[in-house]
Design an enzyme around this catalytic site. Sequence first.
Site, PDB file in Angstrom:
ATOM      1  N   LYS A 120      13.816  17.960  26.338  1.00 49.04           N
ATOM      2  CA  LYS A 120      14.025  17.848  24.887  1.00 49.04           C
ATOM      3  C   LYS A 120      15.467  17.492  24.563  1.00 49.04           C
ATOM      4  CE  LYS A 120       9.981  19.575  22.845  1.00 49.04           C
ATOM      5  NZ  LYS A 120       9.267  20.228  21.765  1.00 49.04           N
ATOM      6  N   LYS A 202       1.330  12.841  28.368  1.00 49.21           N
ATOM      7  CA  LYS A 202       0.320  13.674  27.702  1.00 49.21           C
ATOM      8  C   LYS A 202       0.182  13.281  26.233  1.00 49.21           C
ATOM      9  CE  LYS A 202       2.425  17.831  25.845  1.00 49.21           C
ATOM     10  NZ  LYS A 202       2.392  19.236  25.636  1.00 49.21           N
ATOM     11  N   LYS A 205       1.423  15.568  19.620  1.00 49.31           N
ATOM     12  CA  LYS A 205       1.496  15.455  18.156  1.00 49.31           C
ATOM     13  C   LYS A 205       2.580  14.469  17.744  1.00 49.31           C
ATOM     14  CE  LYS A 205       1.021  20.399  17.608  1.00 49.31           C
ATOM     15  NZ  LYS A 205       2.023  20.899  18.567  1.00 49.31           N
TER      16      LYS A 205
HETATM   17  N1  AQP Z   1      -2.347  16.660  25.719  1.00 50.02           N
HETATM   18  C1  AQP Z   1      -2.631  17.941  25.887  1.00 50.02           C
HETATM   19  N2  AQP Z   1      -3.640  18.285  26.702  1.00 50.02           N
HETATM   20  C2  AQP Z   1      -3.950  19.598  26.873  1.00 50.02           C
HETATM   21  N3  AQP Z   1      -3.325  20.621  26.248  1.00 50.02           N
HETATM   22  C3  AQP Z   1      -2.327  20.317  25.399  1.00 50.02           C
HETATM   23  N4  AQP Z   1      -1.518  21.081  24.630  1.00 50.02           N
HETATM   24  C4  AQP Z   1      -0.670  20.277  23.960  1.00 50.02           C
HETATM   25  N5  AQP Z   1      -0.903  18.971  24.258  1.00 50.02           N
HETATM   26  C5  AQP Z   1      -1.923  18.969  25.168  1.00 50.02           C
HETATM   27  C6  AQP Z   1      -1.591  22.538  24.547  1.00 50.02           C
HETATM   28  O1  AQP Z   1      -1.672  22.894  23.176  1.00 50.02           O
HETATM   29  C7  AQP Z   1      -1.062  24.175  23.011  1.00 50.02           C
HETATM   30  C8  AQP Z   1      -0.147  24.142  21.810  1.00 50.02           C
HETATM   31  O2  AQP Z   1       0.907  23.263  22.051  1.00 50.02           O
HETATM   32  P1  AQP Z   1       2.243  23.366  21.206  1.00 50.02           P
HETATM   33  O3  AQP Z   1       1.996  22.868  19.863  1.00 50.02           O
HETATM   34  O4  AQP Z   1       2.796  24.731  21.265  1.00 50.02           O
HETATM   35  O5  AQP Z   1       3.269  22.465  21.964  1.00 50.02           O
HETATM   36  P2  AQP Z   1       3.164  21.170  22.787  1.00 50.02           P
HETATM   37  O6  AQP Z   1       2.554  21.443  24.131  1.00 50.02           O
HETATM   38  O7  AQP Z   1       4.546  20.620  22.811  1.00 50.02           O
HETATM   39  O8  AQP Z   1       2.178  20.251  21.947  1.00 50.02           O
HETATM   40  P3  AQP Z   1       2.401  18.770  21.540  1.00 50.02           P
HETATM   41  O9  AQP Z   1       1.133  18.320  20.889  1.00 50.02           O
HETATM   42  O10 AQP Z   1       2.863  17.932  22.708  1.00 50.02           O
HETATM   43  O11 AQP Z   1       3.533  18.897  20.439  1.00 50.02           O
HETATM   44  P4  AQP Z   1       4.935  18.168  20.311  1.00 50.02           P
HETATM   45  O12 AQP Z   1       4.601  16.699  20.201  1.00 50.02           O
HETATM   46  O13 AQP Z   1       5.516  18.723  19.047  1.00 50.02           O
HETATM   47  O14 AQP Z   1       5.763  18.494  21.512  1.00 50.02           O
HETATM   48  C9  AQP Z   1      -0.338  24.532  24.304  1.00 50.02           C
HETATM   49  O15 AQP Z   1      -1.096  25.521  25.006  1.00 50.02           O
HETATM   50  C10 AQP Z   1      -0.306  23.225  25.056  1.00 50.02           C
HETATM   51  O16 AQP Z   1      -0.320  23.431  26.461  1.00 50.02           O
END
Ligand code: AQP
Length: 341
Positions: A120, A202, A205
């Site tokens: 990050k 992956k 969001k």
């Molecule tokens: N692509 C993914 N496949 C499987 N699991 C996923 N998770 C996120 N993306 C995938 C799981 O969702 C839960 C919540 O995630 P989070 O919002 O706490 O953070 P993150 O992993 O950083 O999610 P994003 O969507 O990638 O958000 P941004 O773009 O803001 O960084 C977690 O259990 C995660 O493993």
Amino acid sequence: MENTEKKKQIVFSAIQPSGTITLGNYLGALRNWVKMQDNPDYNCLYALADLHTITVRQEPAAMRRNIIDAYAMVMACGVDVDKAPFFIQSHNPNHSIMAWILNCYTQFGELSRMTQFKDKSQKHADNINAGLFTYPSLMAGDILLYQADKVPVGADQKQHIELTRDVAARFNSIYGNVFKIPEGFIPKDSSRVMSLQTPTNKMSKSDENANGCIMMTDTDDVIMKKFKRAVTDSEMKVRYAEGKDGINNLMAIYAAVTGLSYEEIERDFDGKGYGDFKTAVGEAVVAEVSPIRKRYEEYIKDKKYIEECYTRSAEFAIRISSRTVDKAMKKIGFILPKKDQ
Ligand code: AQP
């Protein structure tokens, strides 16, 4: 009489309202939250981790919208506050208190080794703030406050769970048994969903390429279009194999929503082209997402109900976590104020 309630394991998990919830969040996490809340072996508690989102600069109006939208979407996915309280992290001040306490028991070297911090800080080189660095202490507090036994997380969060366990054990070795040492676990049936456009990354969001990402608010048409445009390969054979990242991802998504094995999928699509397969994956995802989107559209209209759910859940979270904060503070040497009866 045997108290079966005591044997239930405490499950804690959280999601950041950092954008529109994706199919990845649903298949990797939220779908499993619902299964766990319905499992009599667990007492589940879920949170919208809004404090975590400000480690990256947020636009205030968008942040407010994201919080409410994400809350409504998690409910639409099936989280039921009568079974599993679902609160907004910033509504419980104990999270900030515990994060500060744990900061003082976490070493600079430990935080420096966190890969998420390294990633990050590269991505947001203009804003490498202290919150980004101490994010794992806030996350450790989220978990330890509730004496959680199990923390369902994606593989990307393993390092933070390990740090949580180390810090909890360190604290306990000084002050006695204050924190339960939690266990992170990656549920067997949770899938890691990759971007439809860059299948080595992956699905996220915050992905800038909207075509790579299925949002849980996407209409049926948009979902179909995104799958039709998904990146594949030139082999034209539906089979799971190294180097076929796009097809592997589509197969993983299809398997996750239909319950079919990879062998069954390969057999069903033997001799068929990628066009047929993409249509089938799109339709299966539409069948899963469409009812959730319709429920979301109902919830989002009912702000009063949402407010009642998060307020009630926060009261519960504050009550439970205050016990841990009080215990930790007393052990450290703080003097607590007299409480109202
Ligand atoms: N692509 C993914 N496949 C499987 N699991 C996923 N998770 C996120 N993306 C995938 C799981 O969702 C839960 C919540 O995630 P989070 O919002 O706490 O953070 P993150 O992993 O950083 O999610 P994003 O969507 O990638 O958000 P941004 O773009 O803001 O960084 C977690 O259990 C995660 O493993």
